[in-house]
Write an enzyme that holds these catalytic residues in place. Structure first.
Site, PDB file in Angstrom:
ATOM      1  N   HIS A 185       2.313 -27.655  11.997  1.00  0.00           N
ATOM      2  CA  HIS A 185       3.612 -28.138  12.210  1.00  0.00           C
ATOM      3  C   HIS A 185       3.604 -29.120  13.222  1.00  0.00           C
ATOM      4  CE1 HIS A 185       4.396 -24.030  10.804  1.00  0.00           C
ATOM      5  NE2 HIS A 185       4.427 -23.459  12.133  1.00  0.00           N
TER       6      HIS A 185
ATOM      7  N   LYS B 167       3.266 -20.447  24.096  1.00  0.00           N
ATOM      8  CA  LYS B 167       4.024 -19.425  24.227  1.00  0.00           C
ATOM      9  C   LYS B 167       4.417 -19.032  25.682  1.00  0.00           C
ATOM     10  CE  LYS B 167       2.978 -17.807  19.785  1.00  0.00           C
ATOM     11  NZ  LYS B 167       4.068 -17.723  18.976  1.00  0.00           N
TER      12      LYS B 167
ATOM     13  N   ASP C 193      -2.757 -22.240  15.128  1.00  0.00           N
ATOM     14  CA  ASP C 193      -1.631 -21.817  14.618  1.00  0.00           C
ATOM     15  C   ASP C 193      -0.197 -22.716  14.340  1.00  0.00           C
ATOM     16  OD1 ASP C 193       0.286 -19.413  14.119  1.00  0.00           O
ATOM     17  OD2 ASP C 193       0.991 -19.686  16.098  1.00  0.00           O
TER      18      ASP C 193
ATOM     19  N   ARG D  94       0.793  -1.469   0.035  1.00  0.00           N
ATOM     20  CA  ARG D  94       0.037   0.050  -0.070  1.00  0.00           C
ATOM     21  C   ARG D  94       0.794   1.353  -0.044  1.00  0.00           C
ATOM     22  NH1 ARG D  94      -4.902  -1.669   3.956  1.00  0.00           N
ATOM     23  NH2 ARG D  94      -3.168  -2.546   4.727  1.00  0.00           N
TER      24      ARG D  94
ATOM     25  N   LYS E 207       0.230 -20.224   5.799  1.00  0.00           N
ATOM     26  CA  LYS E 207      -0.866 -20.527   6.434  1.00  0.00           C
ATOM     27  C   LYS E 207      -1.371 -19.150   7.268  1.00  0.00           C
ATOM     28  CE  LYS E 207       1.673 -21.223  10.782  1.00  0.00           C
ATOM     29  NZ  LYS E 207       1.180 -20.171  11.604  1.00  0.00           N
TER      30      LYS E 207
ATOM     31  N   LYS F  56      12.576 -27.270   7.504  1.00  0.00           N
ATOM     32  CA  LYS F  56      13.852 -27.094   8.342  1.00  0.00           C
ATOM     33  C   LYS F  56      14.726 -28.511   8.218  1.00  0.00           C
ATOM     34  CE  LYS F  56      11.504 -24.878  12.127  1.00  0.00           C
ATOM     35  NZ  LYS F  56      12.075 -23.663  12.752  1.00  0.00           N
TER      36      LYS F  56
HETATM   37  C1  BG6 Z   1       4.726 -19.906  13.146  1.00  0.00           C
HETATM   38  C2  BG6 Z   1       3.586 -19.494  14.078  1.00  0.00           C
HETATM   39  O1  BG6 Z   1       3.946 -20.621  12.134  1.00  0.00           O
HETATM   40  O2  BG6 Z   1       5.965 -20.409  13.734  1.00  0.00           O
HETATM   41  C3  BG6 Z   1       4.387 -18.402  15.199  1.00  0.00           C
HETATM   42  O3  BG6 Z   1       2.643 -18.654  13.545  1.00  0.00           O
HETATM   43  C4  BG6 Z   1       5.655 -19.289  15.746  1.00  0.00           C
HETATM   44  O4  BG6 Z   1       3.273 -18.144  16.440  1.00  0.00           O
HETATM   45  C5  BG6 Z   1       6.470 -19.538  14.837  1.00  0.00           C
HETATM   46  O5  BG6 Z   1       5.988 -18.122  16.668  1.00  0.00           O
HETATM   47  C6  BG6 Z   1       7.769 -20.320  15.425  1.00  0.00           C
HETATM   48  O6  BG6 Z   1       8.448 -20.767  14.280  1.00  0.00           O
HETATM   49  P1  BG6 Z   1       9.999 -21.488  14.663  1.00  0.00           P
HETATM   50  O7  BG6 Z   1      10.731 -21.640  13.368  1.00  0.00           O
HETATM   51  O8  BG6 Z   1      10.689 -20.111  15.427  1.00  0.00           O
HETATM   52  O9  BG6 Z   1       9.754 -22.355  15.513  1.00  0.00           O
END
Ligand code: BG6
Length: 485
Positions: free
Chosen positions: A239, A337, A234, A39, A147, A181
């Site tokens: 993951h 978290k 999330d 933007r 995502k 990874k």
């Molecule tokens: C993301 C999440 O997919 O992965 C975040 O949305 C999270 O909330 C992040 O902090 C963590 O990624 P990594 O690679 O640091 O484990």
């Protein structure tokens, strides 16, 4: 590459540095060009300055001026009033055609949508309408999406229908950065390139599996995104379920995208939740307190979190995989978290030997044999087993045998996004989840989220702890404890 959301946090911290690192490693074609869409009322030069700053702050590889200049020469910015700005798409088309002529990009285009998913319909429709996605002979067009892929099974299907209207399924790349990874790709190497692990990798020997993704940070400034999502959507939907699938799947016939996906899908298809979700799931949200000696706010006090929020910042599940290999072996997943420390790991915990010719006093210091795949940090693998303590008595204690990437390999692992961006440009799909995997993952999670939605606020946990009491109770019911990472 056309990047929607170039001024966003993900682009700043990960995508733009990864592009530079790829170029610096000689992995991008000299004609690679990056068109930013946003933007801001920026000139091309403004964008170059912005990208430079992001790269200098976060790139992994050293700064090389000639490399940068080559990359910067292919950068363009197109200002969009908003994503419904039809005229801006026309301008974008012109910039792309121009790059085909001046940089030799040959009509090859990857559209990276690093934007909130509610904008996907507006963007994809217009991209299609302006002919931006129509392939010319000998060129490719791809869409890379971040995502969340929907917020439940139904919305994920809707999103898929939308994307499928404009691009072939094989040209959609869904990013789950965990799959990029090294340590996650190494799960396949560990299991299928070796002889010694696979014979034990089943319910005859494995007692249970624990998959942990702990972060020590709070939500920071992401309340807008996070509060509507929560931990389960999330990171568990993507993951953690991907880690489960790679840990539990059968050997694929090859490492082709289709073969690997097909095995992962079979596993996800037989994942089951416990009958009573109050006993087999746990959720929490961090309170205020101290973490690492620093005073931190509770989730509800974070900027932008509504007072009536019931969003979880911690989630744990007990799952089973109902097939011959895994029947009766629980898979415990937890993520959160503001936990004690940042660690992602998969612990495969083995059964106790059926008979021990030692006194119970001798084995009191021994736990179960365990293989820990340390996804991050301190990437590597640990094997825990019992050993005799030196001395005149037969006393046994757990010891560790360690493989660390840092110690075993000279080269530093590339960032996940380097690998994923490169693969998307090459059209190489094994590390991108397919729509069916997404669908199956929502099938697992939807009932849990539905159950939680009727339970009021999540249980509070102390920052710097390992989550709420209900998560500890979840394992205690099975006479087990979470591993101290
Ligand atoms: C993301 C999440 O997919 O992965 C975040 O949305 C999270 O909330 C992040 O902090 C963590 O990624 P990594 O690679 O640091 O484990």
């Amino acid at each position: 590459m056309v990047m929607f959301g170039i001024t966003g946090d993900l682009a700043k911290r990960k995508l733009l540095p990864a592009i530079y690192d790829l170029a610096n490693r000689g992995l991008l074609s000299p004609s690679f060009s990056l068109v930013g869409v946003g933007r801001r009322n920026w000139s091309h030069e403004d964008m170059v300055e912005y990208v430079k700053e992001c790269v200098q702050n976060a790139a992994r590889t050293p700064w090389r001026e000639p490399m940068w200049e080559q990359l910067a020469a292919g950068m363009r910015f197109v200002t969009f009033e908003n994503f419904e700005d039809d005229e801006a798409y026309e301008r974008l088309a012109k910039v792309l055609n121009d790059l085909d002529e001046t940089r030799g990009t040959h009509g090859n285009r990857a559209f990276y949508l690093s934007i909130p998913p509610n904008w996907f319909p507006a963007v994809t429709e217009r991209v299609a309408r302006c002919g931006l996605i129509d392939e010319s002979p000998g060129s490719w067009r791809r869409v890379i999406i971040e995502k969340p892929f929907g917020h439940d099974q139904e919305s994920a299907r809707e999103l898929d229908r939308l994307v499928a209207r404009i691009v072939r399924p094989d040209d959609v790349f869904r990013v789950d950065h965990y799959l990029g990874k090294e340590t996650v790709q190494n799960i396949l190497a560990l299991r299928f390139a070796n002889t010694i692990f696979e014979p034990l990798w089943n319910s005859s020997y494995v007692d249970h599996v624990q998959i942990t993704m702990a972060e020590d940070i709070g939500i920071g400034t992401r309340a807008g995104y996070y509060d509507s999502i929560g931990t389960a959507r999330d990171v568990i939907q993507n993951h953690l379920l991907q880690l489960l699938a790679l840990t539990a799947m059968e050997e694929p016939t090859s490492l082709d995208a289709a073969a690997v996906r097909s095995e992962k899908e079979k596993v996800l298809d037989c994942v089951r939740l416990g009958k009573d979700l109050s006993l087999t799931t746990a959720r929490g949200r961090y309170g205020s307190g101290f973490q690492g000696g620093v005073k931190v706010r509770s989730y509800l006090e974070e900027d932008g979190v509504p007072g009536e929020s019931t969003t979880e910042t911690f989630a744990a599940l007990r799952l089973t995989v109902e097939n011959r290999r895994w029947a009766g072996v629980p898979f415990y997943l937890r993520a959160g978290k503001r936990l004690a420390r940042r660690v992602t790991e998969i612990a495969v915990v083995f059964k106790q030997p059926p008979f021990l010719p030692f006194s119970s006093a001798a084995t009191a210091g021994m736990g179960n044999n365990t293989i820990v795949i340390r996804v991050q940090p301190d990437e590597g693998i640990t094997l825990r087993f019992g050993s005799k303590v030196p001395g005149t008595h037969m006393e046994l204690r757990d010891v560790s045998m360690d493989f660390g990437y840092g110690a075993s390999f000279n080269e530093e692992s590339p960032e996940a996004y380097e690998r994923l961006i490169l693969d998307a440009l090459l059209g190489d799909a094994p590390l991108f989840p397919h729509q069916r995997e997404v669908d199956l993952s929502w099938r697992i999670l939807d009932p849990v989220i539905e159950h939680w939605s009727q339970q009021g606020a999540p249980q509070t946990y102390r920052p710097g702890s390992w989550g709420p009491q209900s998560a500890i109770d979840l394992l205690a019911r099975d006479n087990r404890v979470w591993r101290r990472s």
